[in-house]
Scaffold this active site. Sequence first.
Site, PDB file in Angstrom:
ATOM      1  N   CYS B 141       1.377  -1.563  -0.026  1.00 60.97           N
ATOM      2  CA  CYS B 141      -0.466  -0.166  -0.198  1.00 60.97           C
ATOM      3  C   CYS B 141       0.378   0.953  -0.476  1.00 60.97           C
ATOM      4  CB  CYS B 141      -1.154  -0.287   1.328  1.00 60.97           C
ATOM      5  SG  CYS B 141      -0.056  -0.480   2.822  1.00 60.97           S
ATOM      6  N   ARG B 173      15.635   0.758   1.810  1.00 61.43           N
ATOM      7  CA  ARG B 173      15.248  -0.575   0.758  1.00 61.43           C
ATOM      8  C   ARG B 173      14.995  -1.653   1.778  1.00 61.43           C
ATOM      9  NH1 ARG B 173      19.782  -0.284  -0.935  1.00 61.43           N
ATOM     10  NH2 ARG B 173      20.922  -1.692  -0.731  1.00 61.43           N
ATOM     11  N   SER B 174      13.661  -1.258   2.517  1.00 65.44           N
ATOM     12  CA  SER B 174      12.911  -2.475   3.089  1.00 65.44           C
ATOM     13  C   SER B 174      12.149  -3.010   2.608  1.00 65.44           C
ATOM     14  CB  SER B 174      12.005  -1.539   4.357  1.00 65.44           C
ATOM     15  OG  SER B 174      11.177  -0.876   3.638  1.00 65.44           O
ATOM     16  N   ASP B 196      20.115   1.837   1.212  1.00 68.83           N
ATOM     17  CA  ASP B 196      19.882   1.939   2.909  1.00 68.83           C
ATOM     18  C   ASP B 196      21.441   2.321   4.084  1.00 68.83           C
ATOM     19  OD1 ASP B 196      21.701  -0.336   2.435  1.00 68.83           O
ATOM     20  OD2 ASP B 196      19.373  -1.569   3.208  1.00 68.83           O
ATOM     21  N   PHE B 250       8.036   9.754   3.330  1.00 70.89           N
ATOM     22  CA  PHE B 250       6.808   9.077   3.447  1.00 70.89           C
ATOM     23  C   PHE B 250       7.340   8.338   5.219  1.00 70.89           C
ATOM     24  CE2 PHE B 250       9.464   5.552   1.582  1.00 70.89           C
ATOM     25  CZ  PHE B 250      10.002   4.726   2.374  1.00 70.89           C
TER      26      PHE B 250
END
Lengths: 292, 292
Positions: B141, B173-174, B196, B250
């Site tokens: 999402c 870079r999760s 990251d 975000f």
Amino acid sequence: MPVIDPAEIAEQYLKELKDSVSALNQELHVAGFIASEDKPSIAYANATKRVFDDAGFHYHLRQVQRLELEKEILAANENPDVHGIFVYFPVFANQEDDYLRNLVHYTKDIEAGSLYWTRKLTANDRLANGEDSNKKALIPCTPLAIVKILDDIGEYGSGERPINDKTVTIFNRSEVIGRPLAVMMSNDGARIYSFDENGPLMFRDGQPEETSVTRSEALAQSNIVITGVPDKSFCITANEVNEDTVCVNFSSEKNFEEAVAQKVRVFVPRVGPMTVAMCMRNTIRLFRNFHQ
Amino acid sequence: MPVIDPAEIAEQYLKELKDSVSALNQELHVAGFIASEDKPSIAYANATKRVFDDAGFHYHLRQVQRLELEKEILAANENPDVHGIFVYFPVFANQEDDYLRNLVHYTKDIEAGSLYWTRKLTANDRLANGEDSNKKALIPCTPLAIVKILDDIGEYGSGERPINDKTVTIFNRSEVIGRPLAVMMSNDGARIYSFDENGPLMFRDGQPEETSVTRSEALAQSNIVITGVPDKSFCITANEVNEDTVCVNFSSEKNFEEAVAQKVRVFVPRVGPMTVAMCMRNTIRLFRNFHQ
């Protein structure tokens, strides 16, 4: 006071495993993937290959680029001539390693580190696929190695609840080692204090409970202390543990100060050789369950 | 220079979603689980419930103990009257959160953060179950929310490769946000620099490549800069970005210094309201795919 070398314990397992492999009368092929240029890591990979090969497995070790690893794992999953897959971590040293670990198909996951197997363990589901009682579930190799070492040195009892009267403290609650180990040993009857950087939990009968126990209280009560903290600064000192304690370290760092080995009843400074032996055991179990 | 409020963009989606829900002519039930006593977290959970309910969903928010969450998720998976599950993370703030995230059955995973959906995205597999071309795959999402915001403000182009000429830098870079976003936007034609704490990767056409680009080089080349670093000390300064850049944050932290908003062409300080709208969109898609 005695320091236990798990390589000696592994020896007897390796003999049995060799017999099991030769009794299968079929070649067992394992694909090992290392995505590192680091010399000690490569040396370790070559050493595991040697142990597998000595036991009669065909261990195919390949050095790959880290960005090729996903493709290689998926190809090995599809390849009917590969019966087991071993991946040397860390690769990316972030969450992507968990992604890769879970890409290994559960029927080839000889380390049993993917969610398919850790979920079975958490749910205390002993069957590999929920139907056939001849097909036993796999147990993640390091937790299994630790239990087998304790068993071999006479510290694990027997029967339904072999460690019913024991208190165990585990410093590590990773999804692949610390948490499965806590679930497993508490299912075997022990009270487990499980610490990670976020604090303690207690496990009884496979279930976690909140606790406010402190490190020193937990250590003072423990019959067995198990450490796996990948941090040079983490150190359990001799004055924190009782003379009658069994201490086991599975971290690559020395999590106990030197004096601990002199003080306690049994000290196991590493687990590695037994982990490799348990991976082999898992390879045979996977072959019997899914590939025969 | 204009600062974009994603709540305003979300408004129009919420209207459409309300119409879609009412056209379904069937009650859509979502189970939301919060395992925190933290007041701002509970306020956030209540706010999401309100938005879902306003759009015509039936959002059942429950506060549970963290050690009960596994059981609750498994029960919601089994419950045919639950069509979607939303879990408020962090819970344990360690690997166990990934375990819990992956316990949510993919047919109810409205955040699309479980491996089932992130694997589809990585493999560029656009179908929900590999057979039926009417059943589209879900997209996590937050990545979806970011792309929809860029699209709404006229920064995403159109056609097969809508952002073909763009360079994008993403700090995060999760597995649930940064990597899926890099894959998605590179599949849409952009060159992505993904950073990251372990360094950079480049993504082209959905595939990662090694790169030695530095932060300042990447930022100097970028048309779009997206940040999601949960660290107060991480800060992109105004002199690092061009005037023509679109900047999107975000993270719950302010990853850009104040002066950035004054300098750049477009600044989007948060994404949250669109993430919630995209969860609703996913809920409807899951219902049509699997529960109707």
